[in-house]
Enzyme design. Structure first.
Site, short mmCIF file in Angstrom:
data_model
loop_
_atom_site.label_atom_id
_atom_site.label_comp_id
_atom_site.label_asym_id
_atom_site.label_seq_id
_atom_site.Cartn_x
_atom_site.Cartn_y
_atom_site.Cartn_z
CG ASP A 256 -1.77 1.19 1.36
OD1 ASP A 256 -2.31 1.63 0.34
OD2 ASP A 256 -1.90 1.72 2.48
CE LYS A 257 0.21 7.43 -2.54
NZ LYS A 257 0.41 8.43 -1.47
CB THR B 215 -1.72 3.51 -4.17
OG1 THR B 215 -2.21 4.67 -3.52
CG2 THR B 215 -1.38 3.86 -5.63
#
Length: 1173
Positions: A408-409, A688
């Protein structure tokens, strides 16, 4: 205590019907009571059920079968206790472990079941244990009390019948949530008489695990009321800041949503586990072949050779045909029967090729390596007092084989702490750096922050350098005021006062940053009621009537409020640029173009953006829409779809006000971590929800994308054919693939590159690898994940060094991980920090949770957890690589020593007429893997390391053996077995030749069967422990103690066991052997023959064909303090080697469902009069 209450099988419900305060009516439906049982066993069922579960494991069942065979004297030459002892030990340890775990569950269950609640019974509030609460009861809860069951809130002590709950046990979030009763039941307040007379009938959904959803209706006094999740208190929540409240039990016990969500975790097994299962099957086939050879040999000996003639000294069993003392028959028939018996006898004797201690040792080593992760001070995050935690002990060595990381970002690569940085208002861009003369400059050090001292509500830590904003605010510029008023009004934030300052509780960091920004510029959100919002504009209070909130969700990507002031109705909206631009009026096209240019400019720093718009509404237009909206909000069929249709109708033809830009900084160490992992051959895919351009810019900031990449492919097609065409064109541009490449060939092709782990020349140069990257947005990804395109996506993605997927949903994240996991023979790791990452964390081979700003959902679903992304580098390159190295060394050594041990009995078979006579003392067979050779290899599995942690990180290419599965595979296993076979030949025949015609000083034979067995056993113990010493790369005091101690312990133990006074059958054998010079000569010769070639070969490899590990270890030993970058050509790339990429545009909007419905219906936080002061 049993676990039957609440577990009765019954017909699945389609809907639930409940009548308040009517136990007789509710009992007709046999709803589960509130008794909770998470334990597996009772006192009566524990032993049989646990043993049944253990014997369902193939290995345990195998050893049970051996034990049964050993209990038959006719085929067993070993006492049954040689297998019974180790088996009971293993089963007992597992029983104790399971028993302790289940006892803890029983205690926890009992603790929860015996909690007390105040329950309304027969017109009185009485104290009842939780386990006695049933559906239809009315419960009174007080502040800080746990919610006993899933309840419908009836009334509370707070204004507007609000109550506040903490849901940390459900979702890990500690921020308070607000719930509100419907006004009709709220009127009962705490009137016991009214509550006792309450007979409302509830019709609702059946028990399910959907935490954020509830659909139902209540019929009372001939009126029907809609029920949703905002009126429900779930079991596991804690009542906060509320004196009391009353609720009606809807779901209880195992039917509560909390318990429905406690499903079984996904069982994960490592690559080595799967390989071991295959090898065990192979070993068992090998065992059958050896036993078959023994059977044939026995038949030949007994029938064709002289075996049957020895019946004078050793008669056959009476039931054997041809026996001199039993049945009549010919010799061939008797030899056949004996051969069949010998087959089973040798299965017993040779079963130690797969000892039960193997499985125990593997689990012990894994547990030890997990503890090392937990104890690693360099993965401890002091600001949050949060150490790294291995939440499983079964996957450690898999950490050393990760080829794909899915990350994930927001909150994972970034801090998820938002700061308002820039804005575009009516075509003007704000947020640059200016000097005292008002001239825009580049250097922040020469600029002066705006003076916000005139605003006593401004945050002291907030810095903004564009003085024009303050000037336009104070000059009451209409566009600037409209912009900040929208930020102060369009949200679902809850205000609280703390020390004279207003603090905001927001559902997301983005929304909190925007409302705080408005406050800092003089537009202070102060308070709200169900129907009003109060703000303060430059010291002047303004009250807006709140007509409706059109709340945010992941599909809408926007939120709106409808407010009225001075008879003027306005819709105020903020959201992602893509959804806002689609709904704008076409009269402001020039403004839209200018704002788009500013959005591109903001993306230079990777800022998260959203657009702001408004719309004026007439009274008639609003009334017509409001009627439709109310009908949709009380519908029980497709309520969400109908409400979204209403939202879509009103949110059209809006006027653009501008755009805001928020900074979400990278976490410390992220760029270095990603660069180092990439050098180690690990491919990183970022999944993301951000816009494509923002994700690309962050990719360059964190060095996922670099300027030395050959190309960055962008897949953004709108339809299937366009996406397919873009992907095929991109794939053809990769030289190694070629135009005619087959997708399946690409999938199976090796994905690692560089020098690898094999031979390494110090003067060689690593050829420059052409690197590519892939960026794909969520709309295109939905096409790519279809069966017709998924293989093409896989081929293209796996040919690229980095992949970024933008605007993806949680489901798409899991689908991408599953695509790679299903089709690649590679180990995957998923890392995230929020609830939207849980699906991919559970899907990947290994899931890592970051305890960040989005709660603890990801951590609770993960296999490993820590606080900072940079710790992933150490988890993989240090702990993962060490664990893989240790496990591979352990397995190679373990199979070697057991084949060397077991096959000695096989060679002895040819000297004893294949009669299943054992060479060794039965006790030695039992103790060999428990006392004599276990501790050295366990310490090796705990502590061994080829290079230090510092060098493991400095030279990330050391990680590549795990990617290529080099250290333990079928070939390595075969070589270990071959070495074990050769060693068994040397161990058996060297002492055999030495003692064959040896006599003592009295002229008698030096060795009989027992003495010869002791001599071979002694040589075996010394040889395998010295072999373990050769395999040890990292020596500690523990290694010395267990290796030399195991040898000394063996000699001491058998010297004591074999003394004549104990009367053991081997009495005197140890003295005879240990006082013989022949024994010591054979021991020296045996170990020289076994160990010298190994030492010579390893010296040859290290000197002529050194691996990277050899060279780094040599460098470490020399203790060089200055790292010469060109020594090996695989040094870690420094930060200065990466330049910043050109300006890229970026858009992002990240938010969560807010408090919209709660606010408009009166469900708000309690008012604090002091806020208005």
């Amino acid at each position: 205590m049993g676990c039957i209450n609440g577990h009765q099988e019954k017909v699945p419900e389609t809907e639930r019907k409940i009548r308040a305060n009517d136990a007789v009516y509710n009992s007709m439906f046999e709803y589960a009571n509130n008794f909770i049982c998470t334990s597996k066993y009772t006192i009566v069922t524990f032993l049989p059920k646990n043993l049944l579960e253990q014997f369902m494991r193939l290995a345990n069942a195998y050893f049970l079968g051996l034990l049964i065979l050993q209990a038959l004297p006719v085929i067993s030459s070993l006492p049954f206790y040689t297998t019974l002892g180790p088996l009971v030990f293993v089963l007992g340890i597992t029983c104790i472990k399971d028993g302790i775990d289940d006892y803890r569950r029983h205690r926890n269950d009992d603790k929860v079941n015996r909690r007390t609640s105040l329950v309304l019974r027969d017109g009185e509030v009485v104290e009842e244990e939780w386990q006695n609460v049933v559906v239809g009861d009315i419960i009174k809860m007080e502040n800080n009390h746990f919610v006993a069951a899933d309840l419908l809130l009836l009334s509370s002590s707070e204004p507007n019948s609000l109550c506040y709950i903490e849901t940390a046990e459900l979702d890990g979030e500690t921020n308070l949530k607000v719930r509100q009763a419907i006004p009709e039941t709220a009127e009962m307040k705490d009137d016991i008489e009214k509550l006792a007379d309450f007979n409302g009938e509830i019709t609702c959904e059946p028990p399910n695990n959907r935490l954020p959803k509830f659909e139902g209706k209540m019929t009372w006094k001939h009126e029907t009321y809609s029920l949703d999740n905002d009126k429900i208190l779930l079991r596991g929540c804690v009542l906060r800041n509320t004196q009391w409240c009353f609720g009606l039990v809807i779901f209880s016990g195992h039917e509560s949503k909390l318990m429905m969500n406690t499903g079984k975790s996904v069982f994960k097994r490592t690559n080595i586990d799967r390989l071991m299962n295959q090898l065990i099957i192979g070993i068992f086939i090998f065992l059958l072949i050896v036993c078959l050879v023994s059977t044939i040999g026995c038949g030949i000996w007994e029938s064709a050779l002289a075996g049957n003639q020895f019946q004078v000294y050793l008669p056959w069993e009476q039931f054997v045909p041809g026996s001199t003392e039993g049945r009549s028959g010919n010799t061939e028939a008797g030899a056949t029967v004996l051969s069949l018996l010998v087959f089973f006898s040798y299965i017993i004797i040779l079963n130690t090729v797969v000892p039960i201690s193997l499985y125990v040792s593997v689990e012990i080593i894994r547990m030890g390596n997990s503890l090392l992760i937990n104890w690693d001070s360099q993965m401890y995050y002091e600001p949050k007092d949060d150490p790294a935690k291995a939440r499983t002990t079964a996957l450690n060595e898999e950490l050393g084989q990760i080829e794909y990381i899915f990350s994930d970002k927001t909150g994972t690569l970034t801090q998820n702490i938002m700061v308002f940085k820039k804005a575009s208002i009516n075509g003007d861009s704000y947020g640059g750096y200016y000097n005292q003369a008002g001239v825009e400059i580049e250097n922040i050090e020469d600029s002066q922050a705006c003076n916000l001292s005139w605003n006593n509500q401004a945050d002291e830590n907030f810095k903004f350098y564009d003085h024009r904003v303050i000037e336009h605010v104070q000059s009451r510029d209409q566009h600037v005021h409209d912009f900040f008023k929208l930020l102060a009004l369009c949200h679902t934030v809850m205000p609280e006062e703390n020390g004279g300052k207003i603090e905001y509780q927001a559902q997301s960091p983005d929304e909190g940053a925007l409302v705080s920004a408005a406050r800092n510029f003089g537009f202070v959100f102060k308070s709200r009621t169900p129907h009003t919002i109060t703000i303060e504009v430059l010291g002047e209070e303004e009250v807006y009537e709140l007509l409706a909130i059109l709340d945010f969700d992941n599909v809408r990507k926007r939120m709106s409020v409808i407010v009225r002031k001075d008879e003027k109705i306005q819709l105020l909206c903020k959201g992602a640029d893509s959804v806002i631009y689609e709904r704008l009026h076409n009269s402001k096209e020039q403004l839209q173009q200018t704002t788009t240019y500013h959005l591109n400019d903001f993306a230079h720093d990777g800022l998260r953006t959203l657009c702001l718009a408004k719309k004026d509404l007439s009274d008639k237009e609003f009334r017509e829409w409001s009627n439709k909206y109310k009908l949709a909000s009380i519908s029980l069929d497709n309520r969400d779809e109908k409400m979204n249709a209403c939202y879509e109708e009103i949110e059209q033809d809006m006027i653009l006000l501008g755009a805001s830009a928020i900074e979400d900084k990278l976490q410390d160490g992220v760029p270095d971590t990603i660069a180092n992992l990439a050098l180690g051959g690990i491919k990183i895919w970022v999944l993301t929800g951000d816009k494509q351009e923002t994700a690309i810019n962050i990719g360059y900031s964190c060095r996922l994308l670099t300027d030395d990449m050959e190309d960055v492919f962008v897949i953004d097609g709108e339809d299937f054919d366009e996406v397919k065409k873009q992907m095929e064109e991109s794939l053809h541009k990769i030289p190694s693939n070629g135009v005619d490449s087959n997708y399946d060939d690409l999938i199976d092709a090796p994905t690692t590159s560089g020098s690898g782990y094999g031979s390494f020349s110090p003067n060689s140069e690593i050829p420059r690898e052409k690197k590519f990257a892939l960026v794909i947005n969520g709309h295109s990804l939905s096409h790519c994940l279809k069966p017709d395109l998924e293989q093409l996506l896989l081929a293209l993605g796996c040919s690229c060094k980095a992949v970024i997927c933008c605007r993806v949903t949680p489901g798409q994240k899991a689908d991408v991980v599953d695509l790679v996991k299903r089709n690649k023979k590679s180990i995957t790791l998923a890392i995230g920090d929020g609830a939207n990452d849980v699906s991919m964390i559970k899907t990947a081979h290994i899931g890592v949770g970051i305890s960040g700003q989005e709660g603890m959902q990801a951590v609770l679903s993960s296999d490993y957890s820590f606080s900072q992304f940079r710790y992933l580098e150490r988890l993989l390159l240090v702990h993962g690589r060490w664990s893989y190295l240790r496990m591979c060394k352990f397995l190679k050594y373990f199979f070697y020593k057991n084949f060397a041990f077991t096959l000695c009995n096989f060679w002895f078979a040819f000297l004893c007429g294949v009669s299943a006579q054992t060479l060794f003392d039965p006790n030695f067979i039992s103790f060999y893997n428990v006392f004599y050779t276990s501790l050295p290899v366990l310490v090796l599995g705990f502590l061994d390391q080829d290079v230090s942690d510092e060098y493991s990180i400095r030279y990330p290419k050391l990680y590549q053996p795990g990617l290529e599965n080099m250290l333990f595979n079928k070939k390595v296993f075969g070589l270990s077995v071959a070495e074990g076979v050769v060693s068994s030949l040397v161990l058996f025949f060297i002492p055999y030749g030495a003692f064959y015609e040896s006599v003592n000083s009295s002229g008698l034979d030096e060795a009989g069967l027992q003495s010869f067995g002791v001599a071979v056993a002694s040589n075996l113990v010394i040889a395998v422990n010295l072999r373990c010493a050769l395999d040890t790369s990292y020596w500690t005091g523990f290694n010395h103690f267990v290796i030399w101690g195991s040898i000394v312990f063996y000699f001491c133990l058998i010297s004591i066991m074999y003394i004549p006074t104990l009367g053991y059958e081997y009495q005197g054998a140890a003295i005879i052997v240990f006082t013989s010079g022949t024994f010591w000569y054979s021991m020296l010769l045996t170990n020289v023959i076994l160990l010298v070639p190994v030492i010579a070969y390893r010296f040859y490899l290290a000197d002529v064909h050194p691996t990277l590990s050899d060279r780094v270890r040599r460098k470490q030993r020399l203790e060089q303090t200055v790292v010469r970058e060109k020594d090996m050509g695989v040094y870690r790339t420094t930060a200065s080697q990466f330049s910043r990429h050109s300006i890229l545009s970026g858009y992002a909007f990240s938010h969560e469902q807010g408090f919209g419905d709660l606010i408009t219906s009166g469900r708000i936080m309690k008012q604090n009069p002091e806020v208005h002061a």
